[in-house]
Scaffold this motif. Sequence first.
Motif, PDB file in Angstrom:
ATOM      1  N   GLU A 132       0.667  -1.214  -0.047  1.00  0.00           N
ATOM      2  CA  GLU A 132      -0.110   0.103   0.034  1.00  0.00           C
ATOM      3  C   GLU A 132       0.905   1.376   0.070  1.00  0.00           C
ATOM      4  OE1 GLU A 132      -2.088  -3.542   1.335  1.00  0.00           O
ATOM      5  OE2 GLU A 132      -0.181  -2.430   2.206  1.00  0.00           O
ATOM      6  N   ASP A 133       1.865   1.542   0.683  1.00  0.00           N
ATOM      7  CA  ASP A 133       2.753   2.448   0.862  1.00  0.00           C
ATOM      8  C   ASP A 133       3.664   2.455  -0.328  1.00  0.00           C
ATOM      9  OD1 ASP A 133       2.332   3.020   3.312  1.00  0.00           O
ATOM     10  OD2 ASP A 133       3.876   1.968   4.552  1.00  0.00           O
ATOM     11  N   ALA A 134       3.828   1.446  -1.112  1.00  0.00           N
ATOM     12  CA  ALA A 134       4.521   1.481  -2.209  1.00  0.00           C
ATOM     13  C   ALA A 134       3.632   1.956  -3.375  1.00  0.00           C
ATOM     14  CB  ALA A 134       5.110   0.013  -2.814  1.00  0.00           C
ATOM     15  N   GLN A 135       2.389   1.723  -3.461  1.00  0.00           N
ATOM     16  CA  GLN A 135       1.567   2.304  -4.543  1.00  0.00           C
ATOM     17  C   GLN A 135       1.188   3.748  -4.106  1.00  0.00           C
ATOM     18  OE1 GLN A 135      -2.145   0.104  -4.939  1.00  0.00           O
ATOM     19  NE2 GLN A 135      -1.182  -1.507  -5.855  1.00  0.00           N
ATOM     20  N   ALA A 136       1.288   4.207  -2.934  1.00  0.00           N
ATOM     21  CA  ALA A 136       0.913   5.431  -2.693  1.00  0.00           C
ATOM     22  C   ALA A 136       2.400   6.320  -3.146  1.00  0.00           C
ATOM     23  CB  ALA A 136       0.841   5.747  -1.318  1.00  0.00           C
ATOM     24  N   LYS A 137       3.469   5.919  -3.038  1.00  0.00           N
ATOM     25  CA  LYS A 137       4.639   6.651  -3.301  1.00  0.00           C
ATOM     26  C   LYS A 137       4.834   6.677  -4.877  1.00  0.00           C
ATOM     27  CE  LYS A 137       7.624   5.181   0.664  1.00  0.00           C
ATOM     28  NZ  LYS A 137       8.159   6.553   1.190  1.00  0.00           N
ATOM     29  N   PHE A 138       4.314   5.491  -5.572  1.00  0.00           N
ATOM     30  CA  PHE A 138       4.424   5.618  -6.859  1.00  0.00           C
ATOM     31  C   PHE A 138       3.302   6.644  -7.497  1.00  0.00           C
ATOM     32  CE2 PHE A 138       3.422   2.910 -10.951  1.00  0.00           C
ATOM     33  CZ  PHE A 138       4.156   3.627 -11.794  1.00  0.00           C
ATOM     34  N   LYS A 139       2.285   6.695  -7.053  1.00  0.00           N
ATOM     35  CA  LYS A 139       1.223   7.701  -7.384  1.00  0.00           C
ATOM     36  C   LYS A 139       1.641   8.955  -7.280  1.00  0.00           C
ATOM     37  CE  LYS A 139      -3.097   4.828  -6.447  1.00  0.00           C
ATOM     38  NZ  LYS A 139      -4.085   4.707  -5.707  1.00  0.00           N
ATOM     39  N   ALA A 140       2.305   9.348  -5.942  1.00  0.00           N
ATOM     40  CA  ALA A 140       3.049  10.607  -5.774  1.00  0.00           C
ATOM     41  C   ALA A 140       3.890  11.002  -6.800  1.00  0.00           C
ATOM     42  CB  ALA A 140       3.359  10.798  -4.262  1.00  0.00           C
ATOM     43  N   TRP A 141       4.934  10.071  -7.034  1.00  0.00           N
ATOM     44  CA  TRP A 141       5.896  10.042  -8.027  1.00  0.00           C
ATOM     45  C   TRP A 141       5.626  10.479  -9.502  1.00  0.00           C
ATOM     46  CZ3 TRP A 141       7.686   7.149 -12.277  1.00  0.00           C
ATOM     47  CH2 TRP A 141       8.707   7.505 -12.783  1.00  0.00           C
ATOM     48  N   LEU A 142       4.402   9.634  -9.650  1.00  0.00           N
ATOM     49  CA  LEU A 142       4.087   9.792 -11.138  1.00  0.00           C
ATOM     50  C   LEU A 142       3.076  11.189 -11.223  1.00  0.00           C
ATOM     51  CD1 LEU A 142       3.897   8.146 -13.678  1.00  0.00           C
ATOM     52  CD2 LEU A 142       1.795   7.237 -13.093  1.00  0.00           C
ATOM     53  N   ALA A 143       2.405  11.717 -10.066  1.00  0.00           N
ATOM     54  CA  ALA A 143       1.823  12.838 -10.229  1.00  0.00           C
ATOM     55  C   ALA A 143       2.661  14.204 -10.020  1.00  0.00           C
ATOM     56  CB  ALA A 143       0.819  12.690  -9.163  1.00  0.00           C
ATOM     57  N   ASP A 144       3.943  13.865  -9.664  1.00  0.00           N
ATOM     58  CA  ASP A 144       4.940  14.951  -9.746  1.00  0.00           C
ATOM     59  C   ASP A 144       5.352  15.663 -11.096  1.00  0.00           C
ATOM     60  OD1 ASP A 144       6.669  16.954  -8.290  1.00  0.00           O
ATOM     61  OD2 ASP A 144       8.500  15.632  -8.767  1.00  0.00           O
ATOM     62  N   ASN A 145       4.850  16.988 -11.152  1.00  0.00           N
ATOM     63  CA  ASN A 145       5.086  17.578 -12.519  1.00  0.00           C
ATOM     64  C   ASN A 145       4.201  17.016 -13.310  1.00  0.00           C
ATOM     65  OD1 ASN A 145       7.102  19.397 -11.726  1.00  0.00           O
ATOM     66  ND2 ASN A 145       8.808  17.799 -11.958  1.00  0.00           N
ATOM     67  N   GLY A 146       2.926  16.928 -12.783  1.00  0.00           N
ATOM     68  CA  GLY A 146       1.946  15.953 -13.822  1.00  0.00           C
ATOM     69  C   GLY A 146       1.544  16.812 -14.801  1.00  0.00           C
ATOM     70  N   TRP A 147       1.548  18.212 -14.953  1.00  0.00           N
ATOM     71  CA  TRP A 147       1.296  18.951 -16.201  1.00  0.00           C
ATOM     72  C   TRP A 147       1.961  18.330 -17.301  1.00  0.00           C
ATOM     73  CZ3 TRP A 147       2.687  22.011 -20.060  1.00  0.00           C
ATOM     74  CH2 TRP A 147       1.808  22.848 -20.491  1.00  0.00           C
ATOM     75  N   TYR A 148       3.161  17.881 -17.431  1.00  0.00           N
ATOM     76  CA  TYR A 148       3.904  17.520 -18.438  1.00  0.00           C
ATOM     77  C   TYR A 148       3.441  15.934 -18.938  1.00  0.00           C
ATOM     78  CZ  TYR A 148       6.833  21.277 -16.925  1.00  0.00           C
ATOM     79  OH  TYR A 148       7.411  22.553 -16.589  1.00  0.00           O
ATOM     80  N   ARG A 149       2.727  15.313 -18.067  1.00  0.00           N
ATOM     81  CA  ARG A 149       2.363  13.905 -18.367  1.00  0.00           C
ATOM     82  C   ARG A 149       1.475  14.023 -19.555  1.00  0.00           C
ATOM     83  NH1 ARG A 149       5.913  13.988 -15.155  1.00  0.00           N
ATOM     84  NH2 ARG A 149       6.858  13.721 -17.187  1.00  0.00           N
ATOM     85  N   PRO A 150       1.326  13.015 -20.262  1.00  0.00           N
ATOM     86  CA  PRO A 150       0.044  12.868 -21.525  1.00  0.00           C
ATOM     87  C   PRO A 150      -1.021  12.778 -20.680  1.00  0.00           C
ATOM     88  CG  PRO A 150       2.001  11.577 -21.836  1.00  0.00           C
ATOM     89  CD  PRO A 150       2.273  11.996 -20.554  1.00  0.00           C
ATOM     90  N   GLY A 151      -2.131  13.464 -21.127  1.00  0.00           N
ATOM     91  CA  GLY A 151      -3.532  13.397 -20.698  1.00  0.00           C
ATOM     92  C   GLY A 151      -4.015  11.957 -20.706  1.00  0.00           C
ATOM     93  N   ASP A 152      -3.868  11.197 -21.813  1.00  0.00           N
ATOM     94  CA  ASP A 152      -4.295   9.907 -21.866  1.00  0.00           C
ATOM     95  C   ASP A 152      -3.507   8.713 -21.210  1.00  0.00           C
ATOM     96  OD1 ASP A 152      -2.204  10.067 -23.407  1.00  0.00           O
ATOM     97  OD2 ASP A 152      -2.974   8.946 -25.366  1.00  0.00           O
ATOM     98  N   LEU A 153      -2.691   8.993 -20.305  1.00  0.00           N
ATOM     99  CA  LEU A 153      -1.818   8.147 -19.646  1.00  0.00           C
ATOM    100  C   LEU A 153      -2.861   7.614 -18.187  1.00  0.00           C
ATOM    101  CD1 LEU A 153       0.505   6.469 -18.863  1.00  0.00           C
ATOM    102  CD2 LEU A 153       1.514   8.430 -17.480  1.00  0.00           C
ATOM    103  N   LYS A 154      -3.035   6.382 -18.191  1.00  0.00           N
ATOM    104  CA  LYS A 154      -4.250   6.021 -17.355  1.00  0.00           C
ATOM    105  C   LYS A 154      -3.078   5.698 -16.169  1.00  0.00           C
ATOM    106  CE  LYS A 154      -7.434   4.236 -20.739  1.00  0.00           C
ATOM    107  NZ  LYS A 154      -8.333   3.087 -21.267  1.00  0.00           N
ATOM    108  N   THR A 155      -3.384   6.350 -15.139  1.00  0.00           N
ATOM    109  CA  THR A 155      -2.539   6.279 -13.959  1.00  0.00           C
ATOM    110  C   THR A 155      -2.844   5.060 -12.915  1.00  0.00           C
ATOM    111  OG1 THR A 155      -2.401   8.748 -13.889  1.00  0.00           O
ATOM    112  CG2 THR A 155      -1.746   7.301 -11.655  1.00  0.00           C
TER     113      THR A 155
END
Length: 380
Positions: A132-155
């Motif tokens: 659970e902590d690993a998934q939370a860390k991954f979500k936070a890492w993936l969301a960092d600077n999220g404006w640069y991520r593709p809009g169709d990336l299914k988190t």
Amino acid sequence: MADIQWLDAVDHDAPAPRGKPCEACGTPIEPLDKFCPACGTPNPDYQAPVAPAAKQASPEVVDAQVVDQSHTEQPEQKHFRCETCGAEVATDPDQRSYTCPFCDSTYVIELPQRDTGRQQPEFVIGFAITPEDAQAKFKAWLADNGWYRPGDLKTSAVVDKMKGVYLPFWSFSMRADSNWQASIGEHWYRTETYTTTDSKGNTTTHTRQVQETEWYPLAGRHHHYYSGYLVSGSKGLPQDQALRVQPYQLPALKRYAPWFLAGWFAEEYSVSRDRALEISQQEFYNREQSNVAAFLPGDTHRSLSVSTNFSQVNSDLCLLPMYIASYKYQDKLYRFLLNGQTGRMAGDKPVSWQRIAILVGVIVAVLLVLFLIIAAMNAR
């Protein structure tokens, strides 16, 4: 000729360790230590661990025997091999399908039950980070600077690909004995007089200090005991990628027992000990060169040549915890790694170049407007 000795710092406030003193350096050695942890000298009293003999259980020790058997019996497992990257992973027997955690490939085949003949792990570090902590860390890492991520990336779909895997690592310790030679430079300064001429033709005399270097040859010997470098035993996780989430806290290593793997994936090593030894010795040779260079006297040096022989080589096969999320976006593979002990993260993310182009366009437009405003004000 100069001999070099490196002295390790001693914590005098620490409790006295147990064990018989090493005959060479005095460091305490326990019976299960094959070599001295400080200088690498073989332990003459080394005792290989022996499984306890079975005996009739009394009612008082039934529970204890059950626990002991759980430590020694190898649990039933399924083995899968990825035909894309070559990773071979053991899973629980109820695993029906499998996607490779290293390359996100479904081109995976199930291997028949067999004795692989490979060396069994000797040490293991358990997972300290929960899924659970690993998934939370991954979500936070993936969301960092999220404006640069593709809009169709299914988190959510990406996060679901994360798996906790025990990865094989080779750990080596060895003694390095080197002969070296170099040219040592010592600086000295002389006073130089010079003149300058100004625009009117007037000359002025000045003095300055000029650095000169005197060179002389020097040679010597150096030795050091190296350990603690981990070499990835997985073809699916190259060494340069494994280093991104290190270090592991190796004092937490425990003697391997099969129950550590319950509920987790565990990869069989696919990098041989001999190949891992080559990688480790190259790293230790680089460190040896740096250590010799740091010791050399004088102000500078050049033409350093170091010839090194390694001896007293000892190896351990360790299983270390790692969370891996491999996913594809527009046919390109991306990978996220999380150290299952320390929580250190590393990885690569897809980038929306359209959004970056829009941002650059906005910045250029703002700068152009400011330039026009400043130009208009100066024209008044």
